[in-house]
Design a protein around this motif. Structure first.
Motif, short mmCIF file in Angstrom:
data_model
loop_
_atom_site.label_atom_id
_atom_site.label_comp_id
_atom_site.label_asym_id
_atom_site.label_seq_id
_atom_site.Cartn_x
_atom_site.Cartn_y
_atom_site.Cartn_z
N TYR A 7 2.37 -0.33 2.40
CA TYR A 7 1.74 0.72 1.58
C TYR A 7 0.35 0.97 2.13
O TYR A 7 -0.38 0.01 2.43
N VAL A 41 -3.27 2.01 1.24
CA VAL A 41 -4.16 2.17 0.09
C VAL A 41 -5.56 2.42 0.65
O VAL A 41 -6.20 1.51 1.17
N ALA A 53 3.66 -5.27 1.74
CA ALA A 53 4.37 -5.78 0.55
C ALA A 53 5.60 -6.58 0.99
O ALA A 53 5.94 -7.60 0.38
N VAL A 71 -1.23 -2.45 2.90
CA VAL A 71 -0.69 -3.64 2.20
C VAL A 71 0.71 -3.89 2.74
O VAL A 71 1.55 -2.99 2.73
N THR A 129 4.95 -15.75 -6.75
CA THR A 129 3.87 -15.43 -7.69
C THR A 129 3.66 -13.92 -7.76
O THR A 129 4.27 -13.17 -6.99
N SER A 130 2.78 -13.51 -8.67
CA SER A 130 2.49 -12.09 -8.84
C SER A 130 1.93 -11.51 -7.53
O SER A 130 1.06 -12.12 -6.90
N GLY A 131 2.49 -10.37 -7.13
CA GLY A 131 2.01 -9.71 -5.91
C GLY A 131 2.68 -10.20 -4.63
O GLY A 131 2.35 -9.74 -3.54
N SER A 132 3.65 -11.13 -4.74
CA SER A 132 4.27 -11.69 -3.54
C SER A 132 5.29 -10.74 -2.91
O SER A 132 5.68 -10.94 -1.76
N GLY A 133 5.75 -9.73 -3.67
CA GLY A 133 6.67 -8.75 -3.09
C GLY A 133 8.05 -8.73 -3.73
O GLY A 133 8.95 -8.05 -3.24
N LYS A 134 8.21 -9.42 -4.85
CA LYS A 134 9.53 -9.54 -5.49
C LYS A 134 10.08 -8.17 -5.93
O LYS A 134 11.21 -7.83 -5.61
N SER A 135 9.26 -7.42 -6.68
CA SER A 135 9.75 -6.14 -7.19
C SER A 135 10.01 -5.17 -6.05
O SER A 135 11.00 -4.42 -6.07
N THR A 136 9.13 -5.21 -5.05
CA THR A 136 9.33 -4.34 -3.88
C THR A 136 10.68 -4.65 -3.24
O THR A 136 11.46 -3.74 -2.93
N1 LIG Z 1 3.05 1.67 -4.80
C1 LIG Z 1 2.24 0.76 -4.25
N2 LIG Z 1 1.14 1.13 -3.59
C2 LIG Z 1 0.34 0.22 -3.02
N3 LIG Z 1 0.53 -1.11 -3.06
C3 LIG Z 1 1.61 -1.54 -3.72
C4 LIG Z 1 2.52 -0.65 -4.37
N4 LIG Z 1 3.50 -1.37 -4.95
C5 LIG Z 1 3.22 -2.66 -4.70
N5 LIG Z 1 2.10 -2.78 -3.96
C6 LIG Z 1 1.48 -4.02 -3.46
O1 LIG Z 1 2.49 -4.75 -2.78
C7 LIG Z 1 2.38 -6.14 -3.04
C8 LIG Z 1 3.68 -6.65 -3.64
O2 LIG Z 1 3.85 -6.08 -4.94
P1 LIG Z 1 5.11 -6.39 -5.89
O3 LIG Z 1 5.00 -5.50 -7.08
O4 LIG Z 1 6.34 -6.29 -5.08
O5 LIG Z 1 4.84 -7.90 -6.27
P2 LIG Z 1 5.61 -8.81 -7.37
O6 LIG Z 1 5.87 -10.10 -6.68
O7 LIG Z 1 6.77 -8.08 -7.91
O8 LIG Z 1 4.48 -8.99 -8.45
P3 LIG Z 1 4.64 -9.12 -10.07
O9 LIG Z 1 5.32 -10.42 -10.34
O10 LIG Z 1 3.20 -9.11 -10.51
O11 LIG Z 1 5.40 -7.92 -10.52
C9 LIG Z 1 1.17 -6.30 -3.94
O12 LIG Z 1 0.07 -6.63 -3.16
C10 LIG Z 1 1.01 -4.94 -4.57
O13 LIG Z 1 -0.34 -4.70 -4.90
#
Ligand SMILES: Nc1ncnc2c1ncn2[C@@H]1O[C@H](COP(=O)(O)OP(=O)(O)OP(=O)(O)O)[C@@H](O)[C@H]1O
Length: 240
Positions: free
Chosen positions: A14, A16, A23, A21, A42-49
């Protein structure tokens, strides 16, 4: 064993402002039919992506996602919608039930997108609610049910279209620990009895131990894949 999900050299970057970033930063793995896999980090590790890429909700920057032999990155929007409808069930953290519909109607809803007649829809939904032990709550609206019961409706709704694969995003994130364990047991049972492939995303190491395999993700990379089957069986023996 049949391969149902294959991820090859997957990247999602991504932009920004002036920075980038990463992801997902080069992810490779395979998931087989009938497996329950947890992606934990953990939060921000990339799971949802990662889950969004698997479900074809977002396009990767680079790499391949193959589900049931179909390259997700090669499908257009209409193709993706059709593919998801036919192959994938979703379970969400916030349940995503329709507040004005009772449990039966909520579970029957995905079938209406397939054009099934109402009587058949309701019959299938009824059977699914039996399966998740909600016999007495079929006519209840979401706000007349506990969080755990609402997520059982969520599980039934994911199963009603008989998908090969189910994706669950923090499915117990809104539940207390006891109810979370119940929902995890239900999901384990579903995978086993219905022979589904389940991919669950969670930040919770303990909940991940319900899975057959645990994928640890840090900063957009899978750093370890743990086979948890033996450990889980030992634990189950101890509790008998
Ligand atoms: N649309 C976007 N634009 C810019 N950066 C993004 C976007 N979506 C996610 N990120 C970044 O990508 C990285 C992974 O995000 P992701 O949401 O996949 O993490 P996660 O493990 O699912 O976190 P959580 O448990 O908090 O949901 C993070 O650093 C996040 O800030």
């Amino acid at each position: 064993m049949n391969k149902v999900i294959e991820v090859k050299n997957l990247y999602k970057l991504y932009r920004v402002g002036d920075s980038v970033v990463r992801a997902l930063n080069g992810v490779d793995f395979e998931i087989y039919e009938g497996e329950f896999c947890a992606i934990v980090g953990t939060s921000g590790s990339g799971k949802s992506t990662l889950l969004n890429m698997l479900a074809g909700l977002e396009k990767p920057t680079k790499g391949e996602v193959v589900i049931n032999g179909q390259h997700m990155e090669q499908l257009n929007e209409d193709g993706l919608v059709k593919f998801r409808r036919e192959n994938i069930g979703f379970i969400f953290q916030s349940f995503n039930l329709i507040g004005t519909m009772n449990a039966l109607e909520n579970v029957a809803l995905p079938l209406s997108f397939r054009g099934e007649p109402r009587s058949i829809r309701l019959k299938k939904a009824d059977k699914m609610l039996d399966l998740v032990n909600l016999r007495k709550h079929k006519k209840h609206l979401p706000n007349q049910m506990s969080g755990g019961q609402q997520q059982r409706v969520g599980v039934a709704r994911a199963l009603v279209v008989d998908p090969r694969i189910i994706f669950a995003d923090e499915p117990t994130g809104n539940l207390d620990s006891h109810t979370s364990e119940e929902v995890m047991h239900l999901m384990q049972q579903v995978v086993k009895e219905q022979k589904k492939t389940l991919v669950m995303v969670t930040h919770d190491d303990h909940l991940a131990t319900y899975a057959d395999r645990i994928f640890h993700i840090i900063d957009g990379k899978i750093v370890k894949i743990e086979d948890n089957r033996e450990k889980r069986e030992e634990k189950e023996h101890e509790t008998i």
